[in-house]
Write an enzyme that holds these catalytic residues in place. Structure first.
Site, PDB file in Angstrom:
ATOM      1  N   ARG A  45      22.402 -11.335  -2.296  1.00 49.41           N
ATOM      2  CA  ARG A  45      20.969 -11.372  -1.922  1.00 49.41           C
ATOM      3  C   ARG A  45      20.861 -11.397  -0.396  1.00 49.41           C
ATOM      4  O   ARG A  45      19.979 -10.786   0.203  1.00 49.41           O
ATOM      5  CB  ARG A  45      20.281 -12.595  -2.549  1.00 49.41           C
ATOM      6  CG  ARG A  45      18.857 -12.776  -2.053  1.00 49.41           C
ATOM      7  CD  ARG A  45      17.962 -13.652  -2.927  1.00 49.41           C
ATOM      8  NE  ARG A  45      18.607 -14.745  -3.572  1.00 49.41           N
ATOM      9  CZ  ARG A  45      18.983 -15.904  -2.989  1.00 49.41           C
ATOM     10  NH1 ARG A  45      18.762 -16.096  -1.706  1.00 49.41           N
ATOM     11  NH2 ARG A  45      19.572 -16.846  -3.692  1.00 49.41           N
ATOM     12  N   TYR A  97      -3.134   2.897   0.597  1.00 48.59           N
ATOM     13  CA  TYR A  97      -2.632   3.098  -0.761  1.00 48.59           C
ATOM     14  C   TYR A  97      -3.200   1.997  -1.684  1.00 48.59           C
ATOM     15  O   TYR A  97      -3.261   0.826  -1.285  1.00 48.59           O
ATOM     16  CB  TYR A  97      -1.094   3.054  -0.729  1.00 48.59           C
ATOM     17  CG  TYR A  97      -0.475   2.950  -2.082  1.00 48.59           C
ATOM     18  CD1 TYR A  97      -0.639   3.966  -3.018  1.00 48.59           C
ATOM     19  CD2 TYR A  97       0.248   1.825  -2.457  1.00 48.59           C
ATOM     20  CE1 TYR A  97      -0.085   3.861  -4.285  1.00 48.59           C
ATOM     21  CE2 TYR A  97       0.814   1.718  -3.713  1.00 48.59           C
ATOM     22  CZ  TYR A  97       0.640   2.735  -4.627  1.00 48.59           C
ATOM     23  OH  TYR A  97       1.169   2.626  -5.874  1.00 48.59           O
ATOM     24  N   ASP A 169       2.576   2.096   7.900  1.00 47.07           N
ATOM     25  CA  ASP A 169       3.207   2.649   6.696  1.00 47.07           C
ATOM     26  C   ASP A 169       3.472   4.125   6.996  1.00 47.07           C
ATOM     27  O   ASP A 169       2.543   4.928   7.107  1.00 47.07           O
ATOM     28  CB  ASP A 169       2.260   2.478   5.494  1.00 47.07           C
ATOM     29  CG  ASP A 169       2.863   2.994   4.194  1.00 47.07           C
ATOM     30  OD1 ASP A 169       3.707   3.908   4.246  1.00 47.07           O
ATOM     31  OD2 ASP A 169       2.468   2.502   3.127  1.00 47.07           O
ATOM     32  N   LYS A 194       9.495   7.788  -2.177  1.00 46.23           N
ATOM     33  CA  LYS A 194       8.894   9.100  -1.953  1.00 46.23           C
ATOM     34  C   LYS A 194       9.900  10.021  -1.229  1.00 46.23           C
ATOM     35  O   LYS A 194      10.948  10.292  -1.756  1.00 46.23           O
ATOM     36  CB  LYS A 194       7.573   8.918  -1.178  1.00 46.23           C
ATOM     37  CG  LYS A 194       6.654   7.836  -1.803  1.00 46.23           C
ATOM     38  CD  LYS A 194       6.223   8.206  -3.179  1.00 46.23           C
ATOM     39  CE  LYS A 194       5.443   7.197  -3.999  1.00 46.23           C
ATOM     40  NZ  LYS A 194       5.239   5.850  -3.632  1.00 46.23           N
TER      41      LYS A 194
HETATM   42  C1  LIG Z   1       1.687   5.236   1.265  1.00 46.65           C
HETATM   43  C2  LIG Z   1       2.309   4.354   0.229  1.00 46.65           C
HETATM   44  N1  LIG Z   1       2.715   3.131   0.571  1.00 46.65           N
HETATM   45  C3  LIG Z   1       3.281   2.296  -0.330  1.00 46.65           C
HETATM   46  C4  LIG Z   1       3.444   2.667  -1.657  1.00 46.65           C
HETATM   47  C5  LIG Z   1       4.079   1.706  -2.637  1.00 46.65           C
HETATM   48  O1  LIG Z   1       5.401   2.057  -2.866  1.00 46.65           O
HETATM   49  P1  LIG Z   1       6.196   1.817  -4.237  1.00 46.65           P
HETATM   50  O2  LIG Z   1       5.514   2.612  -5.296  1.00 46.65           O
HETATM   51  O3  LIG Z   1       7.581   2.275  -3.918  1.00 46.65           O
HETATM   52  O4  LIG Z   1       6.130   0.352  -4.528  1.00 46.65           O
HETATM   53  C6  LIG Z   1       3.044   3.941  -2.050  1.00 46.65           C
HETATM   54  C7  LIG Z   1       3.208   4.365  -3.451  1.00 46.65           C
HETATM   55  O5  LIG Z   1       2.684   5.377  -3.880  1.00 46.65           O
HETATM   56  C8  LIG Z   1       2.458   4.813  -1.092  1.00 46.65           C
HETATM   57  O6  LIG Z   1       2.027   6.039  -1.412  1.00 46.65           O
END
Ligand SMILES: Cc1ncc(COP(=O)(O)O)c(C=O)c1O
Length: 376
Positions: A45, A97, A169, A194
């Site tokens: 961890r 998101y 992000d 992604k």
């Molecule tokens: C821009 C963005 N940030 C964060 C996330 C969250 O990521 P995860 O689905 O890997 O938890 C997503 C998921 O679609 C996203 O599109």
């Protein structure tokens, strides 16, 4: 090292113990100590060699100093917001998101951390929303699904004038096209599920910082709360990142042609893509990123027509997510943004007939024929 080289040789590019050119998957939860307190790794961890290779790689390619890998993008984002305390206030982009919106409005609020959503493409709105207890500005650019652009350098200026942390992000642009830490951000987060993974086979999240104190605090949170990424998934991400450059170039090239096709199609009303000269923020995006990416949204007349398009595409797979080698298609009003009340959704510009696509690396002729057939 240039970017495409860094994706392959950055971080720990070969196994220091065996010389293997692909860092192995170290399936180990604990490690033998030479004597009490004498060890390279203690407990997985806290640190695992495969995860460490990934964490060093993402730090290198985001131009940071320390990377942290988590079990999902949401786990990464949750770890970052755990840097703040009860009574603190965060400003966030108004169309973040949906999962980020949910954690901020339904989890953080229970710990008395308050979030205000503002249009971060409007600097005055950001300045006006800062309160005495504001501690951070959290930005996505381009946003999902309307690809709104925020000025990263300017927001970094506002954040630092006011002693705030600036969090970005960078999932949509990826470090291949945009490096927010270089533009003034303090923390970069990724849904590595992604483009970084790129093959729809791993769920993961990454955080990168460039400051020792932030790194220490994040490692403390990662180790204390334990939402780490396992070694197998860390390895999948290392492998995915090796081809990030070629995938992003191919996606960019396909996307340009898809956008031209959509812009000319009589069934398409509006096209949202930062690469279009008429897109709000087009020039700004060019000034802070080297490419426009593979996310495109467009509107057709109504939801019924949109559903018909979704039913008819063959290579654009109807699915949540984005950023993979395969092209994906979705309808935000009924999928990613279904939890937002319709009135608020329309205020944000997310119409019922809005379709979002993530362009992959299939042959462009097949993609265009697929869209032509689906749009009728
Ligand atoms: C821009 C963005 N940030 C964060 C996330 C969250 O990521 P995860 O689905 O890997 O938890 C997503 C998921 O679609 C996203 O599109």
């Amino acid at each position: 090292m240039r970017k495409k080289t860094k994706f392959i040789h950055g971080g720990i590019s070969r196994d220091p113990y065996t010389g293997a050119v692909s860092v192995p998957v170290y399936h180990a939860s604990t490690f033998k100590q030479d004597g009490v307190g004498h060890f390279k790794y203690e407990y997985a961890r806290t640190g695992n060699p495969t995860r460490e290779a990934l964490e060093k790689l993402i730090a290198d390619i985001e131009e940071g100093t320390h990377g942290f890998a988590f079990g999902s993008g949401m786990a990464a984002i949750t770890a970052v917001v755990q840097l703040f305390s009860a009574g603190d206030h965060i400003l966030a982009t108004d169309d973040v998101y949906g999962g980020t919106f949910r954690v901020m409005t339904k989890v953080l609020n229970r710990f008395n951390i308050d979030v205000t959503f503002v249009d971060t493409s409007n600097l005055d709105a950001v300045r006006d929303a800062i309160r005495p207890n504001t501690k951070a500005i959290y930005v996505e650019t381009p946003t999902n699904p309307l690809l709104k652009i925020t000025d990263l350098r300017a927001i970094a200026g506002v954040a630092h004038e006011n002693g705030l942390k600036f969090i970005v992000d960078n999932t949509f642009s990826t470090p291949y096209w945009q490096n927010p830490l270089v533009l003034g951000a303090d923390i970069v987060v990724h849904s590595a599920t992604k483009y970084l993974g790129g093959h729809s086979d791993v769920v993961a999240g990454l955080v990168v910082v460039k400051d020792e104190k932030l790194a220490e605090d994040l490692h403390f949170i990662q180790n204390s709360t334990g939402g780490i990424l396992g070694p197998q998934d860390s390895w999948l991400l290392i492998r995915g990142i090796k081809t990030l450059g070629v995938r992003m170039e191919e996606i960019e090239s396909n996307t340009k042609k898809v956008v031209e096709f959509l812009a000319d199609h009589p069934a398409v009303e509006k096209v949202y893509y930062p690469g279009l000269a008429g897109h709000l923020g087009h020039e700004l995006h060019r000034s802070q990123a080297d490419g426009f990416g593979g996310m495109v949204s467009f509107t057709v007349s109504n939801q019924e027509k949109a559903l018909d398009v979704l039913k008819k595409t063959e290579y654009f797979t109807l699915a949540e997510s984005l950023g993979a080698v395969e092209s994906l298609i979705s309808i935000p009003s009924l999928m990613t943004h279904a939890s937002i009340p319709r009135e608020r959704r329309l205020e944000l510009g997310i119409e019922d007939g809005l379709i979002r696509i993530s362009v992959g690396i299939e042959d462009i002729e097949d993609l265009l024929e697929d869209l032509e057939h689906a749009l009728g």
